[in-house]
Design a protein around this motif. Sequence first.
Motif, short mmCIF file in Angstrom:
data_model
loop_
_atom_site.label_atom_id
_atom_site.label_comp_id
_atom_site.label_asym_id
_atom_site.label_seq_id
_atom_site.Cartn_x
_atom_site.Cartn_y
_atom_site.Cartn_z
N GLY A 228 3.54 -3.14 1.06
CA GLY A 228 2.94 -4.44 0.77
C GLY A 228 2.38 -4.53 -0.64
N PRO A 229 1.62 -5.58 -0.92
CA PRO A 229 1.08 -5.80 -2.28
C PRO A 229 0.21 -4.65 -2.78
N TRP A 230 -0.61 -4.07 -1.91
CA TRP A 230 -1.50 -2.98 -2.32
C TRP A 230 -0.69 -1.72 -2.64
N ALA A 231 0.30 -1.44 -1.80
CA ALA A 231 1.17 -0.29 -2.05
C ALA A 231 1.97 -0.47 -3.33
N THR A 232 2.47 -1.68 -3.55
CA THR A 232 3.32 -1.96 -4.71
C THR A 232 2.54 -1.97 -6.01
N ALA A 233 1.35 -2.57 -5.99
CA ALA A 233 0.58 -2.74 -7.22
C ALA A 233 -0.23 -1.51 -7.60
N VAL A 234 -0.65 -0.72 -6.61
CA VAL A 234 -1.59 0.37 -6.90
C VAL A 234 -1.04 1.73 -6.46
#
Length: 304
Positions: free
Chosen positions: A9-15
């Motif tokens: 998800g966004p957290w995995a992808t961005a950080v």
Amino acid sequence: MRFGLLGTGPWATAVHAPVLAAHTDVEFVGVWGRRQEAAAELAASCGTRPYQDLDALLADVDAVAVALPPAVQSGLAVRAAEAGCHLLLDKPLAVTVPEAREAVSAAADAGVASVVFFTTRFGVEQSDWISEQAAVGGWFTGRADWLGAVFTSDSPFAASPWRREKGALWDVGPHALSVLLPVLGEVTEVTAVRGPGDTVHLVCRHSSGAAATATLSLTAPPAASGATVELRGESGVAVLPERNDGPAAALHRAVDALRKAAATGVPHPCDAAFGLRVVEVLAAAEHSLATGTTAALATAAPRP
């Protein structure tokens, strides 16, 4: 340390994925996700490989970083620990106390290290400030305002089903508690009342005798968003420093903290056991909201 990433998800992808790919002391082995296409895309962007079989990934790594909803994370943490993997987990550890306890027990039984990524606890200035205030002691009261605009802005997390269901109490509540607990001590009782939107107000009694309040929201107006922690006591007033770096820098430090805990066998202060205490306070606050009463909590046993 060989790492696998669980989540796309966004957290995995961005950080998570960029940090694992960039960390000089980590081998980023692969990505597993509930959506195979997303796992393949994220893995390709970081020069690693996607895994369709979770057990195959767990067999190939020393540790996992989890960037998934807490209700999913808790069960996978148990599964990863049983496979002998060290655990870099997100907050909250789980959304029920029994699920959090299962994760803690699994890690203890397997003898694996764990770190829960409370971002504020891995900021250099913030971590030092928390340690300093805990050493000073004599605090009379504390106040934490953690006001997010996730649901009033174009945040990529606004569509998150678990945040829609559990709200600010479970999303930003862990951040506030991660600062208050090490300074003021265990929460022994908590009263919670609702505010506008998903806003929740907490009043906590701590084992030190101090009382603290926390205002938590994901529906604050963007112009009013922000986080503040203030302590007042015998030595005067202390205010948590503002963060001057982002979550990626904090995650690098969390990775190092897990590596150190795994190498030394010394638990990190933000391990799964601490994550469990935070979940117990959140669950008690949820009970207070449902019943309109003050909820009492048992004091945790001292750490060895």
